[in-house]
Design an enzyme around this catalytic site. Structure first.
Site, PDB file in Angstrom:
ATOM      1  CG  ASP A  31      43.859-115.247 -22.733  1.00 17.48           C
ATOM      2  OD1 ASP A  31      44.606-115.788 -23.524  1.00 17.48           O
ATOM      3  OD2 ASP A  31      44.231-114.246 -21.976  1.00 17.48           O
TER       4      ASP A  31
ATOM      5  CE  LYS B  94      47.548-114.266 -16.718  1.00 16.63           C
ATOM      6  NZ  LYS B  94      48.253-114.109 -18.036  1.00 16.63           N
TER       7      LYS B  94
ATOM      8  CD  GLN C  94      51.351-111.824 -24.905  1.00 13.14           C
ATOM      9  OE1 GLN C  94      52.345-112.656 -25.698  1.00 13.14           O
ATOM     10  NE2 GLN C  94      50.793-112.704 -23.945  1.00 13.14           N
TER      11      GLN C  94
ATOM     12  N   GLY D 147      54.242-115.113 -20.906  1.00 12.57           N
ATOM     13  CA  GLY D 147      54.366-114.761 -22.454  1.00 12.57           C
ATOM     14  C   GLY D 147      54.037-113.241 -22.481  1.00 12.57           C
TER      15      GLY D 147
HETATM   16  C1  S3P Z   1      47.745-110.538 -23.353  1.00 14.03           C
HETATM   17  C2  S3P Z   1      47.438-110.799 -24.439  1.00 14.03           C
HETATM   18  C3  S3P Z   1      46.954-111.930 -25.161  1.00 14.03           C
HETATM   19  C4  S3P Z   1      46.473-112.858 -24.035  1.00 14.03           C
HETATM   20  C5  S3P Z   1      47.524-112.881 -22.835  1.00 14.03           C
HETATM   21  C6  S3P Z   1      47.462-111.510 -22.144  1.00 14.03           C
HETATM   22  C7  S3P Z   1      48.219-109.250 -22.621  1.00 14.03           C
HETATM   23  O1  S3P Z   1      48.031-112.615 -25.860  1.00 14.03           O
HETATM   24  O2  S3P Z   1      46.443-114.328 -24.698  1.00 14.03           O
HETATM   25  O3  S3P Z   1      47.015-113.879 -21.901  1.00 14.03           O
HETATM   26  O4  S3P Z   1      48.155-108.922 -21.700  1.00 14.03           O
HETATM   27  O5  S3P Z   1      48.663-108.324 -23.588  1.00 14.03           O
HETATM   28  P1  S3P Z   1      48.400-112.016 -27.160  1.00 14.03           P
HETATM   29  O6  S3P Z   1      48.742-110.745 -27.496  1.00 14.03           O
HETATM   30  O7  S3P Z   1      49.453-113.017 -27.799  1.00 14.03           O
HETATM   31  O8  S3P Z   1      47.064-112.396 -28.139  1.00 14.03           O
END
Ligand code: S3P
Length: 450
Positions: free
Chosen positions: A327, A28, A176, A101
């Site tokens: 996750d 993903k 993120q 998110g």
């Molecule tokens: C992700 C980062 C993670 C993860 C999310 C995917 C990403 O979140 O929990 O499912 O693709 O950068 P955080 O960066 O808020 O920890």
């Protein structure tokens, strides 16, 4: 658009052993990024193995709304005709990122240094999640954001007309936030620097290099110092998306806790920023063979042969491992319930701001299934009952959270009595073939129409 308007209750019951091959969908995180970086390149990026989950489809639609041309050619096979760094056009309507998110935060970063206004929203889960962690560093570039109280969506973001480069030390371990700052830095002149104390998933850095950006990562006593030179011309790429280790976690953990199981899961990422769950399972005594290590789509992968492991022991998960398995704590807590002794998960307060408050969701559901739990703001402790000993027999609330939904269904495959969830519809966000794949291994899943 929301994928979750109609709740779909589902029940998992103990059936026979799980056996066979589990080909999980594309990653993903990498799928979102392939679409976004493709949109930032000049020319046609080709993507194979794209996850066609709702979260990623929402990002594809958003890239179209900003002016890229995104086309599906066949299952998992997509192209993006990008507009170049700084080439986004202002979207004519609100950008709805659904449940994602990652989608909303990365896209906010991407448009933050282009002079335009965009309004973002999402489903009821996403509208509860904090966006300040992204809009705060973006404001350093000159970006403005106007959201609801607590920095919640819907939110209008006004991109900086004359962005300045930024030096930013991440206050939370978040890929993120790191990625949003790097994406914003793409259209700022000069060098944007992000410092992360604990390493988080590095897909953005790998992909930026692949698309031709000048980026360096220096390991220092303060952590990783990532330096990006702004305003590059990104060159379109062929991106082969590897399978998602976070999705693979569900058939892997199901095989570990369902008696006599023997499951083969090909092509699971061994990227050190993503493999914390697998290290933890092995430390607990899981029978996992890592076969045929190789590189696929620029990521280290291996094939996993996983057999039922009736003697797993609870452990203390090292808190510094959290970013590499953030996750996976929900499904780990299910495995922990089927192991012997306590599994202690500390340093996990980030779980409280995921698609749901995952500490609370797992604690309440596991308790309802007869498992003893201790928790505080930053900790989850599961008192294992041993293989085949979890009573089950409850309906667990998933709070629009795909990983909570799949975790409790996996528990139901090994518990004494069936485990139901109130809503399986969020599973489409990350693992649309979950039900068919698990049934193909021999799981008993039924949709409850009441
Ligand atoms: C992700 C980062 C993670 C993860 C999310 C995917 C990403 O979140 O929990 O499912 O693709 O950068 P955080 O960066 O808020 O920890």
């Amino acid at each position: 658009m929301s994928a979750h308007e109609i709740a779909q209750p589902m029940t998992a019951r103990k059936a026979g052993a799980l056996t066979g091959r589990a080909e999980v969908p594309g990653d993903k995180s990498i799928s979102h990024r392939a679409l976004i970086f493709g949109a930032m390149a000049v020319g046609e990026t080709r993507i194979t193995g794209l996850l066609e989950g709702q979260d990623v489809l929402d990002t594809a639609r958003a890239m179209q709304a900003f002016g890229a041309v995104v086309t599906q050619h066949g299952a998992g096979s997509w192209s993006v005709n990008g507009v170049g760094v700084g080439g986004f056009t202002e979207p004519a309507d609100v950008i709805d990122c659904g449940n994602s998110g990652t989608g909303v935060r990365l896209i906010m970063g991407t448009m933050a240094t282009t002079p335009m206004t965009a309004t973002f929203t999402g489903d009821a889960s996403l509208r509860k999640r904090p966006m300040g962690r992204v809009t705060e560093p973006l404001s350093l570039f000159g970006t403005m954001a106007f959201g609801r109280q607590g920095g919640r969506l819907p939110m209008t973001v006004v991109g900086a007309a004359n962005p300045v480069p930024v030096r930013y030390a991440l206050p939370v371990a978040s890929a993120q936030v790191k990625s949003a700052v790097l994406l914003a830095g793409l259209n700022a002149p000069g060098q944007t620097v992000v410092i992360e104390r604990e390493p988080t998933r590095d897909h953005s850095e790998r992909m930026l290099l692949g698309f031709g950006a000048a980026l360096t990562v220096e390991k220092t006593s303060a952590g990783n110092v990532i330096t990006l030179t702004g305003q590059p011309e990104l060159r379109p790429q062929n991106v082969a998306v590897p399978r998602d280790p976070s999705s693979a976690a569900f058939p892997v953990c199901a095989a570990l806790i369902v008696e006599n199981s023997d499951v083969f899961v090909p092509g699971v990422s061994q990227n050190l920023t993503r493999n914390g769950l697998y290290l933890t399972l092995v430390e607990m005594g899981a029978d996992i063979e890592f076969q045929n290590p190789r590189t696929e789509g620029g990521e280290p992968v291996a094939d996993l042969r996983v057999r039922f492991s009736g003697n797993m022991q609870g452990i203390e998960v090292p808190p510094e491992r959290a970013p590499s398995m953030i996750d996976e704590y929900p499904i780990l807590s299910v495995v922990a319930a089927c192991a012997t002794g306590r599994t202690v998960m500390r340093g996990v307060k980030e779980l409280r701001v995921k698609e749901s408050d995952r500490i609370d969701a797992m604690a309440r559901g596991l308790e309802a299934c007869g498992v003893r739990i201790e928790e505080d703001e930053d900790t989850l402790i599961v008192h294992g009952m041993g293989a085949g000993q979890v009573p089950g027999g409850a309906t667990c609330a998933v709070h629009l959270d795909h990983r909570i939904a799949m975790s409790f269904l996996v528990l139901g495959m090994a518990a004494k009595k069936p485990v139901s969830i109130d809503d399986a519809s969020p599973i489409v966000t990350s693992f649309p073939i979950f039900e068919g794949l698990m049934k193909g291994l021999g799981a008993s899943l039924s949709r409850d129409n009441h």
